[in-house]
Design a protein around this motif. Structure first.
Motif, PDB file in Angstrom:
ATOM      1  N   ILE A  36      44.967   3.465 -65.822  1.00 53.64           N
ATOM      2  CA  ILE A  36      43.519   3.279 -65.964  1.00 53.64           C
ATOM      3  C   ILE A  36      42.751   4.230 -65.049  1.00 53.64           C
ATOM      4  O   ILE A  36      41.548   4.412 -65.203  1.00 53.64           O
ATOM      5  CB  ILE A  36      43.110   1.827 -65.642  1.00 53.64           C
ATOM      6  N   ALA A  37      43.467   4.811 -64.088  1.00 57.22           N
ATOM      7  CA  ALA A  37      42.818   5.753 -63.161  1.00 57.22           C
ATOM      8  C   ALA A  37      43.882   6.595 -62.480  1.00 57.22           C
ATOM      9  O   ALA A  37      45.057   6.222 -62.445  1.00 57.22           O
ATOM     10  CB  ALA A  37      41.987   4.996 -62.123  1.00 57.22           C
ATOM     11  N   THR A  38      43.463   7.717 -61.965  1.00 59.31           N
ATOM     12  CA  THR A  38      44.359   8.592 -61.203  1.00 59.31           C
ATOM     13  C   THR A  38      43.765   8.803 -59.816  1.00 59.31           C
ATOM     14  O   THR A  38      42.632   9.283 -59.675  1.00 59.31           O
ATOM     15  CB  THR A  38      44.539   9.948 -61.901  1.00 59.31           C
ATOM     16  N   ILE A  39      44.512   8.393 -58.790  1.00 53.23           N
ATOM     17  CA  ILE A  39      44.045   8.493 -57.407  1.00 53.23           C
ATOM     18  C   ILE A  39      45.018   9.372 -56.616  1.00 53.23           C
ATOM     19  O   ILE A  39      46.198   9.025 -56.484  1.00 53.23           O
ATOM     20  CB  ILE A  39      43.932   7.107 -56.756  1.00 53.23           C
ATOM     21  N   PHE A  40      44.532  10.511 -56.128  1.00 58.01           N
ATOM     22  CA  PHE A  40      45.369  11.456 -55.381  1.00 58.01           C
ATOM     23  C   PHE A  40      46.641  11.817 -56.157  1.00 58.01           C
ATOM     24  O   PHE A  40      47.738  11.864 -55.616  1.00 58.01           O
ATOM     25  CB  PHE A  40      45.736  10.882 -54.022  1.00 58.01           C
ATOM     26  N   GLY A  41      46.478  11.998 -57.466  1.00 58.76           N
ATOM     27  CA  GLY A  41      47.593  12.385 -58.305  1.00 58.76           C
ATOM     28  C   GLY A  41      48.487  11.242 -58.735  1.00 58.76           C
ATOM     29  O   GLY A  41      49.471  11.448 -59.454  1.00 58.76           O
ATOM     30  N   LEU A  42      48.158  10.001 -58.317  1.00 60.41           N
ATOM     31  CA  LEU A  42      48.969   8.828 -58.656  1.00 60.41           C
ATOM     32  C   LEU A  42      48.272   8.036 -59.756  1.00 60.41           C
ATOM     33  O   LEU A  42      47.125   7.609 -59.597  1.00 60.41           O
ATOM     34  CB  LEU A  42      49.170   7.949 -57.425  1.00 60.41           C
ATOM     35  N   GLU A  43      48.957   7.854 -60.887  1.00 59.55           N
ATOM     36  CA  GLU A  43      48.394   7.087 -61.996  1.00 59.55           C
ATOM     37  C   GLU A  43      48.501   5.597 -61.701  1.00 59.55           C
ATOM     38  O   GLU A  43      49.589   5.076 -61.462  1.00 59.55           O
ATOM     39  CB  GLU A  43      49.114   7.425 -63.300  1.00 59.55           C
ATOM     40  N   ILE A  44      47.362   4.916 -61.720  1.00 60.37           N
ATOM     41  CA  ILE A  44      47.300   3.497 -61.395  1.00 60.37           C
ATOM     42  C   ILE A  44      46.997   2.698 -62.656  1.00 60.37           C
ATOM     43  O   ILE A  44      46.077   3.026 -63.416  1.00 60.37           O
ATOM     44  CB  ILE A  44      46.214   3.211 -60.335  1.00 60.37           C
TER      45      ILE A  44
END
Length: 243
Positions: free
Chosen positions: A76-84
């Motif tokens: 649902i989102a990508t934070i610092f290259g990490l898909e969450i």
């Protein structure tokens, strides 16, 4: 349905899944047992039954919503290259909550002193304890359901395995709770176990999978050492009484 009963592969998946559900439910039972100790004795059994019944209902509802469960794994989102995904959010939040609860319990055990029955009654609100149990049930149920979907192909088999596992946990909850209550040092060990499980949930949420087998192996070893200590204390007490 009759065809399923005569299929050896179905029975094999049912037995495998039942054992795994029981193993995965150990941390749930420990949390429920410790959370219930905050209540007066006459309410503890009721809290354990409500907590495990809630876990059963949650798991069945989640199993009946497999498409939704699969959707929870979609990013649902990508934070610092990490898909969450929503699954990651639930695991991280549940893990942090478990670490917080276990840590505060450890602090109370070490620094809080001895609580009287009256203090415990005032401090422990039944609805609050049930809410905490149900919140962790959601996290543990999600883990359990994902395991079930990966092992069994039939929804009937999944539900049957979950029901059997919860019944076993209901039977085991009372003696586990009594043992922890009678031996305060084992409560500290159980709380340390919950901190480890919380850390594993958070790590899973950040895509760093920690094999539960490593955690369980460490806790079995620590539990065996604790059993030796209890055995030694009991023997010394008998020797002192006979002297």
């Amino acid at each position: 349905m009759i065809e399923l009963l005569s299929d050896p592969a179905v029975w094999a998946s049912f037995l495998t899944l039942t054992v795994l559900e029981i193993v995965l439910g150990v941390d749930n039972v420990i949390f429920i047992s410790i959370a219930a100790t905050r209540l007066p004795k006459d309410q503890r059994r009721r809290a354990r039954v409500i907590g495990l019944t809630g876990a059963l209902v949650l798991r069945i509802l989640l199993l009946l919503s497999i498409a939704w469960i699969i959707g929870l794994s979609e990013p649902i989102a990508t934070i610092f290259g990490l898909e969450i995904s929503w699954r990651d959010v639930i695991l991280i939040a549940g893990g942090l909550f478990l670490i917080y609860k276990a840590s505060t319990e450890i602090f109370d055990e070490v620094e809080g002193g001895i609580h009287t029955t009256e203090e415990t009654v005032v401090k422990a609100v039944f609805a609050s304890v049930i809410f905490q149990i149900m919140l962790l049930d959601l996290v543990f149920s999600l883990d359990s359901v994902i395991t079930a979907v990966g092992i069994a192909d039939h929804i009937e088999v999944m539900i049957a395995a979950v029901v059997v596992a919860i019944v076993v946990m209901m039977i085991a909850a009372a003696p586990i709770a009594k043992f922890v209550e009678d031996h305060p040092s084992t409560k500290m060990l159980a709380l340390a176990f919950l901190v480890m499980v919380g850390m594993a949930l958070v790590a899973d949420g950040f895509h760093f999978h920690v094999e539960r087998g490593f955690i369980y192996a460490a806790m079995v070893f620590a539990g065996a050492v604790e059993m030796l200590n209890l055995w030694r204390a009991a023997r010394r007490k008998r020797v002192a009484e006979n002297a």
